[in-house]
Design a protein around this motif. Structure first.
Motif, PDB file in Angstrom:
ATOM      1  N   LEU A   1     -24.471  19.507  66.367  1.00 45.75           N
ATOM      2  CA  LEU A   1     -24.255  19.011  65.020  1.00 45.75           C
ATOM      3  C   LEU A   1     -22.751  18.800  64.835  1.00 45.75           C
ATOM      4  CD1 LEU A   1     -25.782  18.604  62.288  1.00 45.75           C
ATOM      5  CD2 LEU A   1     -25.350  21.027  61.826  1.00 45.75           C
ATOM      6  N   VAL A   2     -22.365  17.636  64.330  1.00 48.26           N
ATOM      7  CA  VAL A   2     -20.945  17.351  64.078  1.00 48.26           C
ATOM      8  C   VAL A   2     -20.781  16.974  62.608  1.00 48.26           C
ATOM      9  CG1 VAL A   2     -18.933  15.965  64.699  1.00 48.26           C
ATOM     10  CG2 VAL A   2     -20.662  16.497  66.437  1.00 48.26           C
ATOM     11  N   MET A   3     -19.924  17.700  61.924  1.00 43.46           N
ATOM     12  CA  MET A   3     -19.668  17.431  60.504  1.00 43.46           C
ATOM     13  C   MET A   3     -18.171  17.600  60.247  1.00 43.46           C
ATOM     14  SD  MET A   3     -22.831  19.570  58.799  1.00 43.46           S
ATOM     15  CE  MET A   3     -22.625  18.917  57.135  1.00 43.46           C
ATOM     16  N   SER A   4     -17.729  17.100  59.096  1.00 45.36           N
ATOM     17  CA  SER A   4     -16.354  17.404  58.690  1.00 45.36           C
ATOM     18  C   SER A   4     -16.416  18.698  57.886  1.00 45.36           C
ATOM     19  CB  SER A   4     -15.777  16.280  57.829  1.00 45.36           C
ATOM     20  OG  SER A   4     -16.388  16.280  56.559  1.00 45.36           O
ATOM     21  N   LEU A   5     -15.286  19.390  57.821  1.00 48.35           N
ATOM     22  CA  LEU A   5     -15.254  20.626  57.031  1.00 48.35           C
ATOM     23  C   LEU A   5     -15.519  20.322  55.560  1.00 48.35           C
ATOM     24  CD1 LEU A   5     -14.885  23.664  57.090  1.00 48.35           C
ATOM     25  CD2 LEU A   5     -12.432  23.301  56.786  1.00 48.35           C
ATOM     26  N   GLU A   6     -15.070  19.140  55.095  1.00 55.10           N
ATOM     27  CA  GLU A   6     -15.327  18.770  53.699  1.00 55.10           C
ATOM     28  C   GLU A   6     -16.822  18.676  53.410  1.00 55.10           C
ATOM     29  OE1 GLU A   6     -12.920  15.266  53.853  1.00 55.10           O
ATOM     30  OE2 GLU A   6     -11.354  16.164  52.620  1.00 55.10           O
ATOM     31  N   GLU A   7     -17.589  18.292  54.419  1.00 56.39           N
ATOM     32  CA  GLU A   7     -19.042  18.249  54.231  1.00 56.39           C
ATOM     33  C   GLU A   7     -19.623  19.666  54.191  1.00 56.39           C
ATOM     34  OE1 GLU A   7     -20.390  14.113  56.385  1.00 56.39           O
ATOM     35  OE2 GLU A   7     -19.612  15.700  57.680  1.00 56.39           O
ATOM     36  N   LEU A   8     -19.033  20.560  54.988  1.00 55.53           N
ATOM     37  CA  LEU A   8     -19.524  21.946  55.034  1.00 55.53           C
ATOM     38  C   LEU A   8     -19.046  22.777  53.847  1.00 55.53           C
ATOM     39  CD1 LEU A   8     -19.018  22.751  58.806  1.00 55.53           C
ATOM     40  CD2 LEU A   8     -21.206  22.782  57.606  1.00 55.53           C
ATOM     41  N   LEU A   9     -17.871  22.423  53.313  1.00 54.07           N
ATOM     42  CA  LEU A   9     -17.293  23.184  52.196  1.00 54.07           C
ATOM     43  C   LEU A   9     -16.666  22.230  51.191  1.00 54.07           C
ATOM     44  CD1 LEU A   9     -16.695  26.071  51.098  1.00 54.07           C
ATOM     45  CD2 LEU A   9     -14.483  25.910  52.244  1.00 54.07           C
ATOM     46  N   PRO A  10     -17.500  21.560  50.395  1.00 53.76           N
ATOM     47  CA  PRO A  10     -16.941  20.638  49.399  1.00 53.76           C
ATOM     48  C   PRO A  10     -16.165  21.410  48.326  1.00 53.76           C
ATOM     49  CG  PRO A  10     -19.349  20.765  49.204  1.00 53.76           C
ATOM     50  CD  PRO A  10     -18.953  21.613  50.374  1.00 53.76           C
ATOM     51  N   GLU A  11     -15.154  20.765  47.771  1.00 55.81           N
ATOM     52  CA  GLU A  11     -14.352  21.383  46.696  1.00 55.81           C
ATOM     53  C   GLU A  11     -13.773  22.734  47.113  1.00 55.81           C
ATOM     54  OE1 GLU A  11     -13.607  19.572  44.145  1.00 55.81           O
ATOM     55  OE2 GLU A  11     -15.036  18.009  44.682  1.00 55.81           O
ATOM     56  N   ALA A  12     -13.226  22.802  48.305  1.00 57.57           N
ATOM     57  CA  ALA A  12     -12.641  24.052  48.806  1.00 57.57           C
ATOM     58  C   ALA A  12     -11.450  24.467  47.957  1.00 57.57           C
ATOM     59  CB  ALA A  12     -12.201  23.871  50.261  1.00 57.57           C
ATOM     60  N   PHE A  13     -11.244  25.763  47.846  1.00 56.07           N
ATOM     61  CA  PHE A  13     -10.052  26.292  47.179  1.00 56.07           C
ATOM     62  C   PHE A  13      -8.924  26.237  48.199  1.00 56.07           C
ATOM     63  CE2 PHE A  13      -7.032  29.468  45.780  1.00 56.07           C
ATOM     64  CZ  PHE A  13      -7.002  29.283  44.411  1.00 56.07           C
ATOM     65  N   VAL A  14      -7.950  25.355  47.948  1.00 56.98           N
ATOM     66  CA  VAL A  14      -6.855  25.163  48.904  1.00 56.98           C
ATOM     67  C   VAL A  14      -5.503  25.357  48.224  1.00 56.98           C
ATOM     68  CG1 VAL A  14      -8.134  23.704  50.526  1.00 56.98           C
ATOM     69  CG2 VAL A  14      -6.979  22.672  48.554  1.00 56.98           C
ATOM     70  N   ARG A  15      -4.471  25.285  49.052  1.00 53.95           N
ATOM     71  CA  ARG A  15      -3.094  25.558  48.626  1.00 53.95           C
ATOM     72  C   ARG A  15      -2.708  24.901  47.303  1.00 53.95           C
ATOM     73  NH1 ARG A  15       0.350  23.707  53.337  1.00 53.95           N
ATOM     74  NH2 ARG A  15      -1.438  24.684  54.309  1.00 53.95           N
ATOM     75  N   GLY A  16      -3.138  23.661  47.086  1.00 53.53           N
ATOM     76  CA  GLY A  16      -2.745  22.918  45.894  1.00 53.53           C
ATOM     77  C   GLY A  16      -3.065  23.632  44.593  1.00 53.53           C
ATOM     78  N   TYR A  17      -4.113  24.463  44.588  1.00 55.37           N
ATOM     79  CA  TYR A  17      -4.469  25.189  43.372  1.00 55.37           C
ATOM     80  C   TYR A  17      -3.416  26.211  42.976  1.00 55.37           C
ATOM     81  CZ  TYR A  17      -9.107  23.167  43.361  1.00 55.37           C
ATOM     82  OH  TYR A  17     -10.147  22.288  43.298  1.00 55.37           O
ATOM     83  N   LEU A  18      -2.594  26.602  43.927  1.00 56.51           N
ATOM     84  CA  LEU A  18      -1.585  27.621  43.652  1.00 56.51           C
ATOM     85  C   LEU A  18      -0.248  27.022  43.239  1.00 56.51           C
ATOM     86  CD1 LEU A  18      -2.396  30.083  46.560  1.00 56.51           C
ATOM     87  CD2 LEU A  18      -3.202  30.134  44.203  1.00 56.51           C
TER      88      LEU A  18
END
Ligand SMILES: [Zn+2]
Length: 142
Positions: free
Chosen positions: A116-133
């Motif tokens: 199975l090949v996916m992008s991380l965005e597909e596996l974890l949509p709306e991830a909490f990332v650096r920009g929120y800080l």
């Protein structure tokens, strides 16, 4: 779901190669992971502990090795587990992976030839990332 490429299969081979080194006496579920970052391969395995909460997944082990080598962006990760169907990263690993490239390629394999090949965005949509800080975000400390 993405198309499987030769580099995907090569990275998955590194994950499968290291899987026998997994330390999984409790779950007996071995996982190997291989990260592609900075033109290099970093491997990891799951390492369990009698205090279960101290267990670390293969994916995070491989990420820690890449970061220790100075990498700050990960292009792809391959995961190979003992499951019949492709082994997917757990939620904690998805979050850790998002720190180093929310769009990275994730290649997942199990005991069969199914991949199975996916992008991380597909596996974890709306991830909490650096920009929120960023300081401009509501609720950020002064
Ligand atoms: Zn995990």
């Amino acid at each position: 779901m993405r198309n499987l490429t030769q580099p995907d299969l090569a990275l998955l081979a590194f994950a499968r190669e290291v899987k026998p080194h997994a330390y999984a006496p409790y779950s007996v579920f071995r996982v190997g992971a291989a990260v592609y970052a900075g033109g290099e391969i970093f491997q990891g395995v799951n390492v369990e502990n009698a205090a279960y909460g101290a267990t670390l997944c293969a994916e995070r082990g491989a990420v820690m090795a890449a970061v220790a080598a100075g990498c700050r962006e990960i292009d792809a990760i391959a995961v190979a587990g003992d499951s019949e169907s492709p082994t997917v990263p757990c939620g904690s690993c998805r979050q850790v992976l998002a720190e180093f490239n929310p769009a990275m390629r994730v290649i997942m394999g199990g005991r069969t030839d199914e991949v199975l090949v996916m992008s991380l965005e597909e596996l974890l949509p709306e991830a909490f990332v650096r920009g929120y800080l960023d300081q401009d975000e509501p609720g950020a400390p002064e």
